[in-house]
Motif scaffolding. Structure first.
Motif, PDB file in Angstrom:
ATOM      1  N   ALA A   1     -35.080  34.008  -4.133  1.00  0.00           N
ATOM      2  CA  ALA A   1     -35.854  34.532  -5.258  1.00  0.00           C
ATOM      3  C   ALA A   1     -37.343  34.659  -4.943  1.00  0.00           C
ATOM      4  O   ALA A   1     -38.058  35.371  -5.623  1.00  0.00           O
ATOM      5  N   SER A   2     -37.801  33.949  -3.897  1.00  0.00           N
ATOM      6  CA  SER A   2     -39.229  34.013  -3.552  1.00  0.00           C
ATOM      7  C   SER A   2     -39.406  33.783  -2.048  1.00  0.00           C
ATOM      8  O   SER A   2     -38.492  33.295  -1.373  1.00  0.00           O
ATOM      9  N   ASP A   3     -40.587  34.121  -1.555  1.00  0.00           N
ATOM     10  CA  ASP A   3     -40.851  34.053  -0.112  1.00  0.00           C
ATOM     11  C   ASP A   3     -40.851  32.635   0.453  1.00  0.00           C
ATOM     12  O   ASP A   3     -40.744  32.457   1.664  1.00  0.00           O
ATOM     13  N   ASP A   4     -40.974  31.614  -0.400  1.00  0.00           N
ATOM     14  CA  ASP A   4     -40.975  30.238   0.098  1.00  0.00           C
ATOM     15  C   ASP A   4     -39.563  29.637   0.147  1.00  0.00           C
ATOM     16  O   ASP A   4     -39.388  28.463   0.430  1.00  0.00           O
ATOM     17  N   TRP A   5     -38.548  30.471  -0.113  1.00  0.00           N
ATOM     18  CA  TRP A   5     -37.148  30.074  -0.002  1.00  0.00           C
ATOM     19  C   TRP A   5     -36.457  30.954   1.026  1.00  0.00           C
ATOM     20  O   TRP A   5     -36.930  32.036   1.350  1.00  0.00           O
ATOM     21  N   HIS A   6     -35.305  30.491   1.511  1.00  0.00           N
ATOM     22  CA  HIS A   6     -34.490  31.287   2.412  1.00  0.00           C
ATOM     23  C   HIS A   6     -33.029  30.874   2.274  1.00  0.00           C
ATOM     24  O   HIS A   6     -32.716  29.927   1.557  1.00  0.00           O
ATOM     25  N   ALA A   7     -32.166  31.614   2.941  1.00  0.00           N
ATOM     26  CA  ALA A   7     -30.730  31.327   2.928  1.00  0.00           C
ATOM     27  C   ALA A   7     -30.292  31.087   4.375  1.00  0.00           C
ATOM     28  O   ALA A   7     -29.897  32.019   5.070  1.00  0.00           O
ATOM     29  N   PRO A   8     -30.367  29.836   4.848  1.00  0.00           N
ATOM     30  CA  PRO A   8     -30.073  29.559   6.253  1.00  0.00           C
ATOM     31  C   PRO A   8     -28.591  29.619   6.626  1.00  0.00           C
ATOM     32  O   PRO A   8     -28.253  29.614   7.811  1.00  0.00           O
ATOM     33  N   HIS A   9     -27.700  29.690   5.632  1.00  0.00           N
ATOM     34  CA  HIS A   9     -26.266  29.728   5.933  1.00  0.00           C
ATOM     35  C   HIS A   9     -25.532  30.494   4.839  1.00  0.00           C
ATOM     36  O   HIS A   9     -25.842  30.350   3.657  1.00  0.00           O
ATOM     37  N   ALA A  10     -24.552  31.300   5.245  1.00  0.00           N
ATOM     38  CA  ALA A  10     -23.704  32.004   4.285  1.00  0.00           C
ATOM     39  C   ALA A  10     -22.310  32.176   4.871  1.00  0.00           C
ATOM     40  O   ALA A  10     -22.157  32.433   6.059  1.00  0.00           O
ATOM     41  N   GLU A  11     -21.311  31.993   4.016  1.00  0.00           N
ATOM     42  CA  GLU A  11     -19.912  32.257   4.352  1.00  0.00           C
ATOM     43  C   GLU A  11     -19.363  33.123   3.231  1.00  0.00           C
ATOM     44  O   GLU A  11     -19.705  32.913   2.064  1.00  0.00           O
TER      45      GLU A  11
ATOM     46  N   LYS B   1     -38.209  26.615   2.185  1.00  0.00           N
ATOM     47  CA  LYS B   1     -38.581  26.674   3.602  1.00  0.00           C
ATOM     48  C   LYS B   1     -39.268  25.402   4.076  1.00  0.00           C
ATOM     49  O   LYS B   1     -39.209  25.071   5.259  1.00  0.00           O
ATOM     50  N   ASP B   2     -39.899  24.661   3.158  1.00  0.00           N
ATOM     51  CA  ASP B   2     -40.567  23.414   3.554  1.00  0.00           C
ATOM     52  C   ASP B   2     -39.601  22.235   3.656  1.00  0.00           C
ATOM     53  O   ASP B   2     -40.003  21.110   3.950  1.00  0.00           O
ATOM     54  N   GLY B   3     -38.303  22.487   3.403  1.00  0.00           N
ATOM     55  CA  GLY B   3     -37.292  21.444   3.530  1.00  0.00           C
ATOM     56  C   GLY B   3     -37.195  20.509   2.346  1.00  0.00           C
ATOM     57  O   GLY B   3     -36.429  19.549   2.372  1.00  0.00           O
ATOM     58  N   SER B   4     -37.935  20.764   1.271  1.00  0.00           N
ATOM     59  CA  SER B   4     -37.973  19.836   0.139  1.00  0.00           C
ATOM     60  C   SER B   4     -36.735  19.885  -0.744  1.00  0.00           C
ATOM     61  O   SER B   4     -36.452  18.919  -1.458  1.00  0.00           O
ATOM     62  N   PHE B   5     -35.980  20.976  -0.702  1.00  0.00           N
ATOM     63  CA  PHE B   5     -34.826  21.090  -1.599  1.00  0.00           C
ATOM     64  C   PHE B   5     -33.889  22.166  -1.080  1.00  0.00           C
ATOM     65  O   PHE B   5     -34.335  23.167  -0.515  1.00  0.00           O
ATOM     66  N   SER B   6     -32.585  21.959  -1.269  1.00  0.00           N
ATOM     67  CA  SER B   6     -31.606  22.996  -0.974  1.00  0.00           C
ATOM     68  C   SER B   6     -30.367  22.767  -1.829  1.00  0.00           C
ATOM     69  O   SER B   6     -30.146  21.662  -2.334  1.00  0.00           O
TER      70      SER B   6
END
Length: 141
Positions: A38-48, A64-69
């Protein structure tokens, strides 16, 4: 998350790409990982993604800062190639995505059941932001 009985939200976008490309970019894990945030400070490192009736999907969405997933996941209820995807999320909420081919454009309309944790506006803006990222990614790749 608790669901809100019978309350749903719809977001939509018109993608400047034919439905075959839109479907491919929506469904292939390598593409999902490029647009599902939803924003540039997030990403999707895995998808199935097993896009078929009864198939399962899971996308890890992470700061992206590793604080939450968290894993966004569910089971497909109905898949009609280039037209419709419906699924049930892990918390029981339902989602429907309609793809309408309009020549070299595709209208994508996504309707989802609300949950009670976040405001309606926050949910609408978050899902719309992800859909907007999908549109931008698909149009430029």
């Amino acid at each position: 998350m608790e669901t809100t009985a019978n309350k749903s939200i719809t977001v939509q976008s018109t993608v400047n790409a034919p439905v075959e490309k839109v479907w491919k970019y929506w469904s292939e894990p390598a593409h999902i990982m490029q647009w599902c945030q939803a924003s540039d400070d997030w990403h999707a490192p895995h998808a199935e993604n097993d896009l078929r009736n009864g198939g399962k999907f899971s996308t890890t969405m992470a700061a992206k800062d590793g604080s939450f997933s968290f894993d966004f996941s569910g089971v497909y209820d109905n898949v009609e190639e280039h037209k419709l995807i419906t699924y049930t999320m892990g918390d029981g909420r339902k989602v429907s995505i309609v793809f309408t081919a309009k020549g070299d454009q595709t209208e994508v309309v996504e309707t989802f059941d609300m949950e009670n944790t976040h405001s309606e506006e926050m949910q609408r803006s978050g899902w719309q932001a992800i859909l907007d990222n999908f549109r931008k990614y698909t149009e430029t790749n």
